[in-house]
Write an enzyme that holds these catalytic residues in place. Structure first.
Site, mmCIF file in Angstrom:
data_model
loop_
_atom_site.group_PDB
_atom_site.id
_atom_site.type_symbol
_atom_site.label_atom_id
_atom_site.label_comp_id
_atom_site.label_asym_id
_atom_site.label_seq_id
_atom_site.Cartn_x
_atom_site.Cartn_y
_atom_site.Cartn_z
ATOM 1 N N GLY A 1 0.756 -1.254 0.000
ATOM 2 C CA GLY A 1 0.000 0.000 0.000
ATOM 3 C C GLY A 1 0.778 1.291 0.000
ATOM 4 O O GLY A 1 0.243 2.326 -0.395
ATOM 5 N N GLY B 1 4.077 -3.391 -3.556
ATOM 6 C CA GLY B 1 4.267 -3.476 -4.996
ATOM 7 C C GLY B 1 4.750 -2.128 -5.512
ATOM 8 O O GLY B 1 5.934 -1.915 -5.784
ATOM 9 N N ARG C 1 -3.503 3.930 -16.494
ATOM 10 C CA ARG C 1 -3.848 4.647 -15.269
ATOM 11 C C ARG C 1 -4.484 6.024 -15.491
ATOM 12 O O ARG C 1 -5.458 6.348 -14.825
ATOM 13 C CB ARG C 1 -2.619 4.760 -14.342
ATOM 14 C CG ARG C 1 -2.011 3.399 -13.962
ATOM 15 C CD ARG C 1 -0.962 3.487 -12.867
ATOM 16 N NE ARG C 1 -1.605 3.735 -11.590
ATOM 17 C CZ ARG C 1 -1.654 4.892 -10.988
ATOM 18 N NH1 ARG C 1 -1.078 5.954 -11.532
ATOM 19 N NH2 ARG C 1 -2.271 5.014 -9.852
ATOM 20 N N CYS D 1 -8.633 5.124 -30.416
ATOM 21 C CA CYS D 1 -9.876 5.832 -30.761
ATOM 22 C C CYS D 1 -10.815 5.964 -29.573
ATOM 23 O O CYS D 1 -11.875 5.325 -29.525
ATOM 24 C CB CYS D 1 -10.559 5.116 -31.909
ATOM 25 S SG CYS D 1 -9.485 5.057 -33.326
HETATM 26 N N1 LLP Z 1 -1.477 -7.030 -1.498
HETATM 27 C C1 LLP Z 1 -2.739 -7.111 -1.959
HETATM 28 C C2 LLP Z 1 -3.643 -8.123 -1.406
HETATM 29 C C3 LLP Z 1 -3.188 -6.215 -2.949
HETATM 30 O O1 LLP Z 1 -4.449 -6.291 -3.377
HETATM 31 C C4 LLP Z 1 -2.295 -5.254 -3.473
HETATM 32 C C5 LLP Z 1 -2.712 -4.320 -4.518
HETATM 33 C C6 LLP Z 1 -0.975 -5.223 -2.982
HETATM 34 C C7 LLP Z 1 -0.618 -6.126 -1.995
HETATM 35 C C8 LLP Z 1 0.061 -4.255 -3.478
HETATM 36 O O2 LLP Z 1 -0.283 -2.950 -3.191
HETATM 37 P P1 LLP Z 1 0.760 -1.757 -3.466
HETATM 38 O O3 LLP Z 1 1.911 -1.900 -2.519
HETATM 39 O O4 LLP Z 1 1.188 -1.857 -4.877
HETATM 40 O O5 LLP Z 1 -0.043 -0.545 -3.214
HETATM 41 N N2 LLP Z 1 -4.025 -0.715 -10.426
HETATM 42 C C9 LLP Z 1 -4.029 0.222 -9.329
HETATM 43 C C10 LLP Z 1 -3.531 -0.413 -8.052
HETATM 44 C C11 LLP Z 1 -4.293 -1.653 -7.647
HETATM 45 C C12 LLP Z 1 -3.749 -2.287 -6.385
HETATM 46 C C13 LLP Z 1 -4.393 -3.584 -6.137
HETATM 47 N N3 LLP Z 1 -3.876 -4.320 -5.022
HETATM 48 C C14 LLP Z 1 -3.213 1.437 -9.728
HETATM 49 O O6 LLP Z 1 -2.693 1.478 -10.840
HETATM 50 O O7 LLP Z 1 -3.126 2.400 -8.957
#
Ligand code: LLP
Length: 413
Positions: free
Chosen positions: A239, A275, A312, A341
């Site tokens: 997150g 992530g 995004r 398009c």
């Molecule tokens: N763990 C779980 C269970 C998750 O659902 C996610 C992200 C993460 C870890 C990793 O989260 P991070 O550290 O990357 O924030 N497509 C969206 C983001 C979707 C995130 C979904 N889950 C964007 O481009 O902002």
């Protein structure tokens, strides 16, 4: 963005000019910096030093095998959400014994594959999933390691599409039901309870909601201990956000400090699933301007990257900084758009750019949720990916070929 800086008037990734990469590999191309990946990882490692922990990189943010392999070499585990991501992690040479499997819709096939490879833990997201997993493990004659993903009903204060820990979200089980479900799990001999999992959302800039979630997880752990259930780990998800524009982003250590304080005195291993904060600012999308189109109302820079490459902006109205690779001439204001398009196909609006037609631009902060969310809309082949390491640029994914896009399609007899 560190490691993406102007040198002699040209934007470089580490020691390699983006002009050279465009000349060798074409555009659009995602360009990553290995040093940026390593430094983002090091910030977590430093913040967690002295605490029993495992970082499980969220594969969905960028699943290129070379990136997974860089993290595997740094010793991370992986957070996956599909059998496809599991296959990638294995192909990248990672240890399945360091994989956690999240996701609300795991199929029997995915469970079998993960059990067969001996993953570290399933993050179970519902009661029926608990029963299905017990059944599948039973038929294989193994025990499935589990954590329940609890939904702590905490507002992460981020974009509604990427909030996951509210009551209204589909993720996890309500924390109020968790104690009962752990008792159910404890009664199923095919399951082996390992921990509690929780993830409240993404692009979080305020550490308080995560610390609040951690406090709720700790209270649950205490209740489970009182029920005679011992836990090996507490997984607080991912997150942490990154700077796209001028957001005030806490340093990794400052973001984690309140969470670590909430866990003080707990002996369980801490798992995190970051992530975006590991890869987001380690990559740019390199693109060439096809046309500069002067409209009555506004000017457009039409580039060769589009919403299919980086979804995004179109999907979340997300801001990504856009810079000239070699700024020259007078800046003008452009809407930076792709060839797809759709009016929603924009990469940035009202950007001042000192460019001419056929110049290169770089779209920043494209390392996370860029390539992994790309599509073939408009039968556009997906971009190439290059990783820079010092003065070397390695092609880590070939540009997709158009004939491969319809190779599996069949005409009617
Ligand atoms: N763990 C779980 C269970 C998750 O659902 C996610 C992200 C993460 C870890 C990793 O989260 P991070 O550290 O990357 O924030 N497509 C969206 C983001 C979707 C995130 C979904 N889950 C964007 O481009 O902002």
């Amino acid at each position: 963005m560190k490691h993406f800086e102007l040198r002699d008037g040209t934007l470089h990734a580490e020691g390699v000019s983006l002009e050279r990469i465009a000349a060798e590999h074409g555009t659009p191309t995602f360009v990553y910096s290995r040093a940026a990946l390593t430094e983002a990882h090091a910030a977590y490692a430093a913040a967690l030093s002295g605490r029993d922990s495992m970082l499980c990189y969220a594969v969905k943010s960028n699943s290129n095998l070379a990136i997974l392999n860089v993290f595997a070499r740094l010793g991370t585990g992986f957070d996956i959400v599909s059998g496809g991501e599991l296959a990638r992690v294995v192909a990248a040479g990672a240890d399945p014994g360091r994989v956690v499997f999240s996701g609300v819709g795991k199929t029997r096939d995915e469970m079998r594959a993960a059990l067969g490879l001996g993953i570290y833990c399933f993050n179970v997201e519902s009661e029926p999933e608990l029963h299905r997993l017990a059944e599948v493990a039973g038929t294989l004659g193994v025990r499935a390691p589990i954590a329940l993903r609890v939904n702590p009903d905490v507002d992460p204060k981020t974009h509604p599409y990427i909030s996951t820990g509210l009551k209204c979200n589909k993720f996890g089980v309500p924390i109020a039901d968790a104690r009962r479900l752990y008792r159910t799990a404890a009664g199923l001999p095919q399951l082996d309870i390992r921990g509690i999992a929780c993830h409240i959302g993404s692009q979080l800039l305020d550490p308080a909601p995560v610390a609040e979630a951690a406090t709720k997880v700790v209270a649950l752990a205490e209740a489970l201990n009182a029920d005679g259930i011992e836990l090996a780990h507490l997984d607080l998800g991912g997150g942490l956000g990154i700077r796209y524009d001028d957001e005030a982003v806490p340093a990794t250590a400052d973001y984690l400090a309140p969470l670590l304080a909430a866990l003080a005195g707990r002996k369980e291993r801490l798992l995190l699933e970051p992530g975006r904060s590991l890869v987001g600012n380690a990559g740019v999308l390199l693109s060439r301007i096809e046309y500069l189109k002067r409209g009555e109302d506004r000017n457009f820079a039409i580039i060769d990257a589009a919403m299919n490459d980086l979804a995004r902006p179109a999907l979340y109205d997300a801001y990504h900084r856009i810079a000239e690779v070699r700024p020259h001439g007078e800046a003008q204001t452009y809407d930076v758009v792709g060839p797809v398009c759709e009016s929603g196909d924009f990469l940035g609006r009202e950007r001042a750019l000192a460019v001419q037609q056929e110049d290169l631009v770089a779209i920043f902060s494209a390392g996370a949720y860029g390539m992994t969310m790309s599509s073939n809309y408009n039968t556009r082949a997906r971009a190439a990916e290059v990783m820079v390491d010092g003065k070397a640029a390695h092609l880590i994914r070939e540009r997709e070929r158009v004939d491969a896009l319809f190779a599996g399609e069949r005409l009617l007899p």
